[in-house]
Design a protein around this motif. Structure first.
Motif, PDB file in Angstrom:
ATOM      1  N   TYR A   1       0.828  -1.202   0.000  1.00 55.92           N
ATOM      2  CA  TYR A   1       0.000   0.000   0.000  1.00 55.92           C
ATOM      3  C   TYR A   1       0.868   1.259   0.000  1.00 55.92           C
ATOM      4  N   SER A   2       1.960   1.229   0.765  1.00 53.70           N
ATOM      5  CA  SER A   2       2.831   2.403   0.825  1.00 53.70           C
ATOM      6  C   SER A   2       3.461   2.705  -0.536  1.00 53.70           C
ATOM      7  N   PHE A   3       3.752   1.657  -1.312  1.00 53.63           N
ATOM      8  CA  PHE A   3       4.317   1.869  -2.646  1.00 53.63           C
ATOM      9  C   PHE A   3       3.256   2.319  -3.649  1.00 53.63           C
TER      10      PHE A   3
ATOM     11  N   HIS B   1       9.279  -0.730  -8.728  1.00 52.35           N
ATOM     12  CA  HIS B   1       9.565   0.563  -8.095  1.00 52.35           C
ATOM     13  C   HIS B   1      10.417   1.434  -9.015  1.00 52.35           C
ATOM     14  N   LYS B   2      10.179   2.725  -8.962  1.00 54.84           N
ATOM     15  CA  LYS B   2      10.842   3.665  -9.877  1.00 54.84           C
ATOM     16  C   LYS B   2      12.351   3.704  -9.704  1.00 54.84           C
ATOM     17  N   THR B   3      12.874   3.243  -8.552  1.00 57.39           N
ATOM     18  CA  THR B   3      14.327   3.238  -8.347  1.00 57.39           C
ATOM     19  C   THR B   3      14.973   1.943  -8.811  1.00 57.39           C
ATOM     20  N   SER B   4      14.185   0.995  -9.281  1.00 54.32           N
ATOM     21  CA  SER B   4      14.726  -0.268  -9.772  1.00 54.32           C
ATOM     22  C   SER B   4      14.919  -0.211 -11.278  1.00 54.32           C
ATOM     23  N   PHE B   5      15.920  -0.968 -11.745  1.00 55.18           N
ATOM     24  CA  PHE B   5      16.197  -1.046 -13.175  1.00 55.18           C
ATOM     25  C   PHE B   5      15.872  -2.447 -13.673  1.00 55.18           C
ATOM     26  N   VAL B   6      15.043  -2.520 -14.728  1.00 54.76           N
ATOM     27  CA  VAL B   6      14.733  -3.790 -15.375  1.00 54.76           C
ATOM     28  C   VAL B   6      15.094  -3.648 -16.847  1.00 54.76           C
ATOM     29  N   ASN B   7      16.033  -4.464 -17.303  1.00 51.35           N
ATOM     30  CA  ASN B   7      16.476  -4.407 -18.694  1.00 51.35           C
ATOM     31  C   ASN B   7      15.311  -4.646 -19.639  1.00 51.35           C
ATOM     32  N   ASN B   8      15.331  -3.972 -20.779  1.00 55.64           N
ATOM     33  CA  ASN B   8      14.194  -4.086 -21.695  1.00 55.64           C
ATOM     34  C   ASN B   8      14.099  -5.436 -22.392  1.00 55.64           C
ATOM     35  N   THR B   9      15.090  -6.310 -22.212  1.00 50.73           N
ATOM     36  CA  THR B   9      14.999  -7.674 -22.745  1.00 50.73           C
ATOM     37  C   THR B   9      14.474  -8.665 -21.705  1.00 50.73           C
TER      38      THR B   9
ATOM     39  N   PRO C   1      12.307  -1.405  -4.151  1.00 49.48           N
ATOM     40  CA  PRO C   1      13.310  -0.410  -4.549  1.00 49.48           C
ATOM     41  C   PRO C   1      14.722  -0.965  -4.712  1.00 49.48           C
ATOM     42  N   MET C   2      15.486  -0.291  -5.571  1.00 50.16           N
ATOM     43  CA  MET C   2      16.934  -0.455  -5.728  1.00 50.16           C
ATOM     44  C   MET C   2      17.328  -1.852  -6.213  1.00 50.16           C
ATOM     45  N   CYS C   3      16.484  -2.469  -7.030  1.00 46.55           N
ATOM     46  CA  CYS C   3      16.820  -3.771  -7.622  1.00 46.55           C
ATOM     47  C   CYS C   3      17.392  -3.572  -9.020  1.00 46.55           C
TER      48      CYS C   3
END
Length: 208
Positions: free
Chosen positions: A17-19, A88-96, A107-109
């Motif tokens: 909920y907080s996210f 989360h907006k601070t995490s990066f997920v590769n487009n592949t 966060p931060m993944c």
């Protein structure tokens, strides 16, 4: 006004909920013990989700209830409900990377190229998942875990905080990996391991 529903509202549900919280959000909570005095939160009994008119559902069941989580997600699919991902907006997920439905990434993944994450899996804070790794459905990966490249993780697996999974390792289904474990070899289905060096336990770990 946006409306969402969270099934299960203990600590994990409150984190969800907080996210997700934003202005003009109406929240439906399905949990037998939760009560709310807030006007924008509607409390319902746990199993009433199947009767709800809501459409967007997040299932906040933790590492003790991974197969129950899958059963609920399957039921929601039958009911034509949406089970969105959250990244989360601070995490990066590769487009592949391929991220299936109902995945929640904290966060931060960092999720590298050609990674696959199965339905309903949860990736907690500051997890690194390297290239070409496959994570099964309804897995729970705790904070600070490092998963090296070309790893295969089976369904319903729990990985404890700070664990390191070496390159090319295969981990079976329903595996429990204790906190701080360094996994350097394959783990069959239904096993519990812990330690550095890793050791197999005769009695399964009890998750508290």
């Amino acid at each position: 006004m946006k409306e969402i529903s969270i099934i299960g509202f203990s600590d994990l549900g409150e984190q969800f909920y907080s996210f997700l919280n934003q202005e003009n959000l109406v929240l439906n909570v399905f949990d037998d013990v939760y009560q709310s005095n807030q006007e924008n939160i509607k409390a319902n009994l746990f199993n009433q989700y199947s009767e709800s008119n809501s459409n967007n559902f997040y299932v906040a069941l933790g590492y003790k209830h991974l197969k129950t989580k899958e059963n609920i997600l399957n039921k929601l699919q039958e009911l034509n409900k949406k089970t969105p991902n959250f990244i989360h907006k601070t995490s990066f997920v590769n487009n592949t990377a391929v991220v299936e439905t109902a995945v929640f990434i904290y966060p931060m993944c960092n999720v590298d190229k050609n990674v696959e994450i199965g339905k309903g899996s949860l990736i907690n804070n500051s997890v690194t998942i390297s290239h070409d790794t496959k994570i099964g459905k309804c897995c729970y990966i705790s904070p600070g875990v490092i998963v090296s490249g070309n790893v295969n993780i089976g369904n319903y697996t729990f990985i404890g905080s700070g664990s390191i999974i070496s390159n090319g390792v295969k981990i079976g289904e329903n595996v429990i990996i204790g906190v701080g474990t360094v996994v350097t070899k394959d783990i069959p289905d239904n096993c519990s391991v812990i330690g550095n060096p890793m050791k197999f336990l005769k009695q399964p770990l009890i998750l508290k």
